[in-house]
Design a protein around this motif. Structure first.
Motif, PDB file in Angstrom:
ATOM      1  N   MET A   1      15.594  -0.778  -6.577  1.00  0.00           N
ATOM      2  CA  MET A   1      14.582  -0.582  -5.545  1.00  0.00           C
ATOM      3  C   MET A   1      14.249  -1.927  -4.905  1.00  0.00           C
ATOM      4  O   MET A   1      13.950  -2.894  -5.603  1.00  0.00           O
ATOM      5  CB  MET A   1      13.329   0.043  -6.161  1.00  0.00           C
ATOM      6  N   LEU A   2      14.283  -1.983  -3.579  1.00  0.00           N
ATOM      7  CA  LEU A   2      14.015  -3.242  -2.894  1.00  0.00           C
ATOM      8  C   LEU A   2      12.537  -3.600  -2.955  1.00  0.00           C
ATOM      9  O   LEU A   2      12.167  -4.741  -3.277  1.00  0.00           O
ATOM     10  CB  LEU A   2      14.474  -3.145  -1.434  1.00  0.00           C
ATOM     11  N   LEU A   3      11.678  -2.641  -2.643  1.00  0.00           N
ATOM     12  CA  LEU A   3      10.245  -2.903  -2.663  1.00  0.00           C
ATOM     13  C   LEU A   3       9.512  -1.673  -3.173  1.00  0.00           C
ATOM     14  O   LEU A   3       9.910  -0.541  -2.898  1.00  0.00           O
ATOM     15  CB  LEU A   3       9.722  -3.283  -1.276  1.00  0.00           C
ATOM     16  N   GLU A   4       8.432  -1.913  -3.911  1.00  0.00           N
ATOM     17  CA  GLU A   4       7.654  -0.818  -4.491  1.00  0.00           C
ATOM     18  C   GLU A   4       6.193  -1.234  -4.568  1.00  0.00           C
ATOM     19  O   GLU A   4       5.877  -2.384  -4.888  1.00  0.00           O
ATOM     20  CB  GLU A   4       8.189  -0.517  -5.888  1.00  0.00           C
ATOM     21  N   THR A   5       5.296  -0.317  -4.229  1.00  0.00           N
ATOM     22  CA  THR A   5       3.881  -0.551  -4.497  1.00  0.00           C
ATOM     23  C   THR A   5       3.449   0.418  -5.595  1.00  0.00           C
ATOM     24  O   THR A   5       3.893   1.563  -5.636  1.00  0.00           O
ATOM     25  CB  THR A   5       3.006  -0.340  -3.249  1.00  0.00           C
ATOM     26  N   ARG A   6       2.585  -0.077  -6.473  1.00  0.00           N
ATOM     27  CA  ARG A   6       2.112   0.717  -7.609  1.00  0.00           C
ATOM     28  C   ARG A   6       0.590   0.700  -7.645  1.00  0.00           C
ATOM     29  O   ARG A   6      -0.019  -0.340  -7.918  1.00  0.00           O
ATOM     30  CB  ARG A   6       2.665   0.152  -8.920  1.00  0.00           C
ATOM     31  N   GLY A   7       0.002   1.825  -7.325  1.00  0.00           N
ATOM     32  CA  GLY A   7      -1.451   1.914  -7.347  1.00  0.00           C
ATOM     33  C   GLY A   7      -2.119   0.874  -6.472  1.00  0.00           C
ATOM     34  O   GLY A   7      -3.174   0.338  -6.829  1.00  0.00           O
ATOM     35  N   LEU A   8      -1.528   0.598  -5.324  1.00  0.00           N
ATOM     36  CA  LEU A   8      -1.988  -0.488  -4.455  1.00  0.00           C
ATOM     37  C   LEU A   8      -3.356  -0.188  -3.869  1.00  0.00           C
ATOM     38  O   LEU A   8      -3.581   0.863  -3.263  1.00  0.00           O
ATOM     39  CB  LEU A   8      -0.975  -0.723  -3.337  1.00  0.00           C
ATOM     40  N   THR A   9      -4.262  -1.128  -4.052  1.00  0.00           N
ATOM     41  CA  THR A   9      -5.579  -1.043  -3.428  1.00  0.00           C
ATOM     42  C   THR A   9      -5.764  -2.268  -2.538  1.00  0.00           C
ATOM     43  O   THR A   9      -5.146  -3.319  -2.756  1.00  0.00           O
ATOM     44  CB  THR A   9      -6.707  -1.007  -4.477  1.00  0.00           C
ATOM     45  N   ALA A  10      -6.608  -2.134  -1.517  1.00  0.00           N
ATOM     46  CA  ALA A  10      -6.910  -3.253  -0.631  1.00  0.00           C
ATOM     47  C   ALA A  10      -8.269  -3.025  -0.008  1.00  0.00           C
ATOM     48  O   ALA A  10      -8.673  -1.889   0.239  1.00  0.00           O
ATOM     49  CB  ALA A  10      -5.849  -3.392   0.465  1.00  0.00           C
ATOM     50  N   SER A  11      -8.976  -4.129   0.212  1.00  0.00           N
ATOM     51  CA  SER A  11     -10.326  -4.046   0.754  1.00  0.00           C
ATOM     52  C   SER A  11     -10.538  -5.121   1.799  1.00  0.00           C
ATOM     53  O   SER A  11      -9.904  -6.178   1.784  1.00  0.00           O
ATOM     54  CB  SER A  11     -11.365  -4.228  -0.369  1.00  0.00           C
ATOM     55  N   TYR A  12     -11.464  -4.823   2.710  1.00  0.00           N
ATOM     56  CA  TYR A  12     -11.993  -5.811   3.644  1.00  0.00           C
ATOM     57  C   TYR A  12     -13.453  -6.027   3.248  1.00  0.00           C
ATOM     58  O   TYR A  12     -14.332  -5.254   3.628  1.00  0.00           O
ATOM     59  CB  TYR A  12     -11.904  -5.311   5.082  1.00  0.00           C
TER      60      TYR A  12
END
Length: 234
Positions: A1-12
């Motif tokens: 797999m080239l790229l994977e996100t796992r349970g990705l969270t992000a905030s401002y």
């Protein structure tokens, strides 16, 4: 797999924009990310490219955690983005904007100044013009070319048709198969569902910071997209 996100969270700040997003991108494939305004599509791109930092293991590149790396370090790994709004350097010419892309990551690959000019011939004609003196569509071509000059393994295209005339959108989308032929995987963030599905192998739909649909582009139904896009029953 080239790229994977796992349970990705992000905030401002205090505002949470992504809630446990899981996506995968295989080498050489094209993935479309669709959804309405505010769905979290651009935030996902910013998180992948390090503009929004997160926990290291939330983003993996070739199995290695990169979630806490800087944007420059992530670009050095071969992940380039065509940002929403193009963001050209206004004091530089078309050619100078393109050359900056090559300076950001000096690696061998299929993309050179001449290769970009072959892809978008109008840019060679306008190469001495200030980047911001071009039409919106031509500026978008410069932004794509600048990213390609780094010879990325993964090209992230954030809203590349936004605000452009249909004839210009057609020309830009006609170039995407040629970009894939150079070996790069692609992520196309798009509000135009038809355009997204026309080039993608797989599609994710996002709503309110969550993935609401993940399916092969050729198999997904309009009813399923409608349900995922608007949060309504199919």
């Amino acid at each position: 797999m080239l790229l994977e996100t796992r349970g990705l969270t992000a905030s401002y700040g205090q505002f949470r924009a992504l809630f446990g997003v899981d996506v995968t991108i295989a080498a050489g494939e094209c993935v479309a990310i669709i959804g309405a305004n505010g769905a979290g599509k651009s935030t996902l791109m910013r998180a992948i490219t390090g503009i929004l930092r997160n926990e290291p293991g939330m983003v993996l590149h070739k199995g290695e955690p990169i979630g806490a790396l800087s944007p420059a370090a992530i670009m050095q790994r071969g992940i380039a983005m065509v940002p929403e709004g193009r963001r050209l350097f206004p004091s530089l010419s078309v050619e100078e904007n393109l050359l900056i892309g090559g300076q950001m990551r000096k690696v061998a690959g299929p993309w050179s100044l001449e290769a970009v000019y072959d892809l978008f011939p109008i840019l060679k004609e306008r190469r001495r013009s200030p980047g911001t003196a071009l039409s919106g569509g031509q500026q978008q071509m410069v932004a794509i070319g600048r990213a390609l000059m780094s010879n990325p393994e993964l090209l992230l295209c954030d809203e590349i048709s936004l605000g452009l005339a249909p004839v210009v959108i057609r020309d830009i989308y006609a170039a995407l198969p040629k970009i894939r032929a150079g070996g790069a995987a692609m992520v196309v963030v798009e509000q135009d569902i038809g355009k997204a599905l026309s080039v993608a192998d797989r599609v994710y739909c996002m709503m309110e910071g969550r993935v609401t649909l993940a399916a092969p582009a050729a198999a997904v139904t309009r009813a399923a997209i409608h349900a995922a896009y608007f949060g309504e029953a199919a």
